[in-house]
Design a protein around this motif. Structure first.
Motif, mmCIF file in Angstrom:
data_model
loop_
_atom_site.group_PDB
_atom_site.id
_atom_site.type_symbol
_atom_site.label_atom_id
_atom_site.label_comp_id
_atom_site.label_asym_id
_atom_site.label_seq_id
_atom_site.Cartn_x
_atom_site.Cartn_y
_atom_site.Cartn_z
ATOM 1 N N VAL A 63 0.821 -1.215 0.000
ATOM 2 C CA VAL A 63 0.000 0.000 0.000
ATOM 3 C C VAL A 63 0.857 1.268 0.000
ATOM 4 C CG1 VAL A 63 -1.957 1.162 1.120
ATOM 5 C CG2 VAL A 63 -1.758 -1.304 1.247
ATOM 6 N N LEU A 64 2.140 1.122 0.269
ATOM 7 C CA LEU A 64 3.018 2.287 0.308
ATOM 8 C C LEU A 64 3.454 2.678 -1.095
ATOM 9 C CD1 LEU A 64 5.259 1.440 3.371
ATOM 10 C CD2 LEU A 64 3.290 2.964 3.290
ATOM 11 N N CYS A 117 -5.187 4.241 -1.746
ATOM 12 C CA CYS A 117 -4.071 3.959 -0.841
ATOM 13 C C CYS A 117 -4.187 4.784 0.434
ATOM 14 C CB CYS A 117 -2.738 4.254 -1.524
ATOM 15 S SG CYS A 117 -2.282 3.085 -2.814
ATOM 16 N N LEU A 118 -4.520 6.042 0.275
ATOM 17 C CA LEU A 118 -4.629 6.942 1.420
ATOM 18 C C LEU A 118 -5.738 6.498 2.364
ATOM 19 C CD1 LEU A 118 -3.670 9.517 2.797
ATOM 20 C CD2 LEU A 118 -5.213 10.805 1.294
ATOM 21 N N ARG A 119 -6.883 6.134 1.815
ATOM 22 C CA ARG A 119 -7.987 5.671 2.656
ATOM 23 C C ARG A 119 -7.614 4.402 3.404
ATOM 24 N NH1 ARG A 119 -11.311 6.953 -1.979
ATOM 25 N NH2 ARG A 119 -12.406 8.915 -1.643
ATOM 26 N N LEU A 120 -6.928 3.502 2.735
ATOM 27 C CA LEU A 120 -6.499 2.273 3.388
ATOM 28 C C LEU A 120 -5.556 2.574 4.548
ATOM 29 C CD1 LEU A 120 -5.907 0.021 0.260
ATOM 30 C CD2 LEU A 120 -7.519 -0.472 2.109
ATOM 31 N N MET A 121 -4.628 3.504 4.356
ATOM 32 C CA MET A 121 -3.679 3.835 5.409
ATOM 33 C C MET A 121 -4.361 4.514 6.591
ATOM 34 S SD MET A 121 -0.112 4.890 3.511
ATOM 35 C CE MET A 121 -0.796 5.902 2.212
ATOM 36 N N ILE A 122 -5.384 5.301 6.315
ATOM 37 C CA ILE A 122 -6.114 5.981 7.383
ATOM 38 C C ILE A 122 -6.966 4.993 8.171
ATOM 39 C CG2 ILE A 122 -7.981 7.629 7.835
ATOM 40 C CD1 ILE A 122 -6.888 9.299 5.493
ATOM 41 N N ALA A 123 -7.574 4.025 7.472
ATOM 42 C CA ALA A 123 -8.548 3.143 8.103
ATOM 43 C C ALA A 123 -7.948 1.893 8.735
ATOM 44 C CB ALA A 123 -9.598 2.720 7.066
ATOM 45 N N THR A 124 -6.730 1.527 8.396
ATOM 46 C CA THR A 124 -6.150 0.255 8.837
ATOM 47 C C THR A 124 -5.038 0.491 9.849
ATOM 48 O OG1 THR A 124 -6.566 -0.577 6.586
ATOM 49 C CG2 THR A 124 -5.175 -1.925 8.024
ATOM 50 N N PRO A 125 -5.209 0.020 11.096
ATOM 51 C CA PRO A 125 -4.200 0.275 12.131
ATOM 52 C C PRO A 125 -2.787 -0.142 11.741
ATOM 53 C CG PRO A 125 -6.203 -0.563 13.139
ATOM 54 C CD PRO A 125 -6.399 -0.663 11.654
ATOM 55 N N ALA A 126 -2.626 -1.323 11.161
ATOM 56 C CA ALA A 126 -1.287 -1.786 10.783
ATOM 57 C C ALA A 126 -0.663 -0.876 9.734
ATOM 58 C CB ALA A 126 -1.354 -3.213 10.259
ATOM 59 N N LEU A 127 -1.482 -0.344 8.848
ATOM 60 C CA LEU A 127 -0.974 0.534 7.811
ATOM 61 C C LEU A 127 -0.677 1.928 8.351
ATOM 62 C CD1 LEU A 127 -3.235 -0.491 4.800
ATOM 63 C CD2 LEU A 127 -0.820 -1.017 5.145
ATOM 64 N N ARG A 130 2.754 1.698 9.731
ATOM 65 C CA ARG A 130 3.738 1.626 8.653
ATOM 66 C C ARG A 130 3.876 2.975 7.961
ATOM 67 N NH1 ARG A 130 7.425 1.318 6.065
ATOM 68 N NH2 ARG A 130 8.220 -0.323 4.706
ATOM 69 N N HIS A 131 2.742 3.679 7.822
ATOM 70 C CA HIS A 131 2.766 5.006 7.215
ATOM 71 C C HIS A 131 3.589 5.969 8.069
ATOM 72 C CE1 HIS A 131 1.500 8.542 5.047
ATOM 73 N NE2 HIS A 131 0.945 9.063 6.127
ATOM 74 N N LEU A 132 3.483 5.839 9.381
ATOM 75 C CA LEU A 132 4.268 6.693 10.265
ATOM 76 C C LEU A 132 5.756 6.457 10.047
ATOM 77 C CD1 LEU A 132 4.355 8.755 12.551
ATOM 78 C CD2 LEU A 132 4.182 6.848 14.179
ATOM 79 N N ASP A 133 6.148 5.200 9.889
ATOM 80 C CA ASP A 133 7.548 4.889 9.595
ATOM 81 C C ASP A 133 7.992 5.557 8.294
ATOM 82 O OD1 ASP A 133 7.841 3.351 11.855
ATOM 83 O OD2 ASP A 133 7.476 1.440 10.837
ATOM 84 N N SER A 134 7.125 5.511 7.295
ATOM 85 C CA SER A 134 7.480 6.103 6.002
ATOM 86 C C SER A 134 7.605 7.618 6.112
ATOM 87 C CB SER A 134 6.447 5.723 4.934
ATOM 88 O OG SER A 134 5.221 6.415 5.130
ATOM 89 N N GLN A 135 6.819 8.221 7.004
ATOM 90 C CA GLN A 135 6.918 9.668 7.199
ATOM 91 C C GLN A 135 8.245 10.059 7.833
ATOM 92 O OE1 GLN A 135 4.394 12.201 6.155
ATOM 93 N NE2 GLN A 135 4.383 10.339 4.936
ATOM 94 N N ALA A 169 1.427 19.480 8.209
ATOM 95 C CA ALA A 169 0.447 20.245 7.431
ATOM 96 C C ALA A 169 -0.024 19.439 6.223
ATOM 97 C CB ALA A 169 1.056 21.576 6.991
ATOM 98 N N MET A 170 0.911 18.768 5.552
ATOM 99 C CA MET A 170 0.545 17.955 4.400
ATOM 100 C C MET A 170 -0.384 16.816 4.804
ATOM 101 S SD MET A 170 2.887 15.894 1.592
ATOM 102 C CE MET A 170 3.359 14.588 2.741
ATOM 103 N N HIS A 171 -0.116 16.196 5.948
ATOM 104 C CA HIS A 171 -0.965 15.092 6.404
ATOM 105 C C HIS A 171 -2.400 15.569 6.608
ATOM 106 C CE1 HIS A 171 -2.054 11.333 8.381
ATOM 107 N NE2 HIS A 171 -2.664 12.068 9.288
ATOM 108 N N THR A 172 -2.566 16.758 7.179
ATOM 109 C CA THR A 172 -3.900 17.323 7.356
ATOM 110 C C THR A 172 -4.587 17.511 6.013
ATOM 111 O OG1 THR A 172 -3.177 18.475 9.366
ATOM 112 C CG2 THR A 172 -5.188 19.283 8.308
ATOM 113 N N ALA A 173 -3.831 17.993 5.025
ATOM 114 C CA ALA A 173 -4.390 18.179 3.689
ATOM 115 C C ALA A 173 -4.769 16.848 3.048
ATOM 116 C CB ALA A 173 -3.384 18.925 2.803
ATOM 117 N N LEU A 174 -3.919 15.844 3.218
ATOM 118 C CA LEU A 174 -4.206 14.523 2.646
ATOM 119 C C LEU A 174 -5.473 13.923 3.246
ATOM 120 C CD1 LEU A 174 -0.610 12.998 2.543
ATOM 121 C CD2 LEU A 174 -2.036 13.559 0.564
#
Length: 209
Positions: A63-64, A117-127, A130-135, A169-174
């Motif tokens: 998903v990344l 992809c964005l919705r999946l990362m927002i809705a799925t705890p495991a993602l 992982r998204h935080l790591d990518s940030q 700020a970008m995360h809020t926009a996303l």
């Protein structure tokens, strides 16, 4: 120096990755992330599970998307060192979003893929984890792209703080972009988020809502 173009093997590898990831995101969206196995993704993509793992070591990696990080780092590196850090980083975020969602062949499909992809990362705890790591990785890529501005500890600290704030700020926009189903242009939302955080003069607002 001439620009290097990918060879046939690299193009095939890139196409295989694209096909696998496209099927994965579709299945995760239709069936649910937890309900879909890597074997399901492999079957849909017409490859073996081993091939999936060769390109995506973990299920979360499916998903990344690594393209935005490359675009952002390239634009930060190409920005003028005379500009304030927040302007350099914020401008790169807006420019990268414009490239990813701009007017070109396949733009609508690519935008839908990014939204899924964005919705999946927002809705799925495991993602989300992982998204935080990518940030964190993206933050470091931005700091590295700033180059000589980060050669001393104080400058590195300022760069890290600026990158972290811009990414917040970008995360809020996303999140707003996903909530609105992409109806508002992403570059405009990122610009508005940056302006709300740092002031209207940080990034030129060239996009209409």
């Amino acid at each position: 120096m001439s620009e290097r173009h990918p060879n046939l093997r690299e193009r095939r590898r890139s196409e295989t990755r694209r096909v696998i990831q496209t099927h994965a995101v579709r299945l995760f969206t239709d069936r649910g992330y937890d309900a879909t196995t890597v074997a399901d993704v492999a079957d849909a993509a017409g490859v073996s599970a081993m091939t999936v793992y060769r390109h995506f070591p973990t299920k979360e990696d499916l998903v990344l998307i690594d393209q935005p990080a490359r675009l952002i780092a390239e634009r930060v590196a190409g920005s003028s060192p005379a500009q304030p850090l927040v302007r350099r980083i914020g401008g790169a975020l807006v420019d990268a979003a414009a490239v990813l969602t701009g007017e070109r062949d396949g733009a609508a499909a690519n935008e839908r893929f990014l939204l899924d992809c964005l919705r999946l990362m927002i809705a799925t705890p495991a993602l989300r984890a992982r998204h935080l790591d990518s940030q964190y990785a993206l933050q470091q890529a931005i700091v590295d792209a700033l180059g000589n501005d980060t050669t001393d500890p104080d400058a590195a600290f300022r760069a890290q703080a600026a990158a972290s704030a811009c990414l917040a700020a970008m995360h809020t926009a996303l999140a707003r972009w996903a909530e609105d189903d992409g109806r508002v242009e992403l570059p405009a939302l990122i610009t508005r988020a940056l302006a709300a955080s740092f002031g209207d003069d940080v990034v030129a607002i060239d996009h209409d809502d």
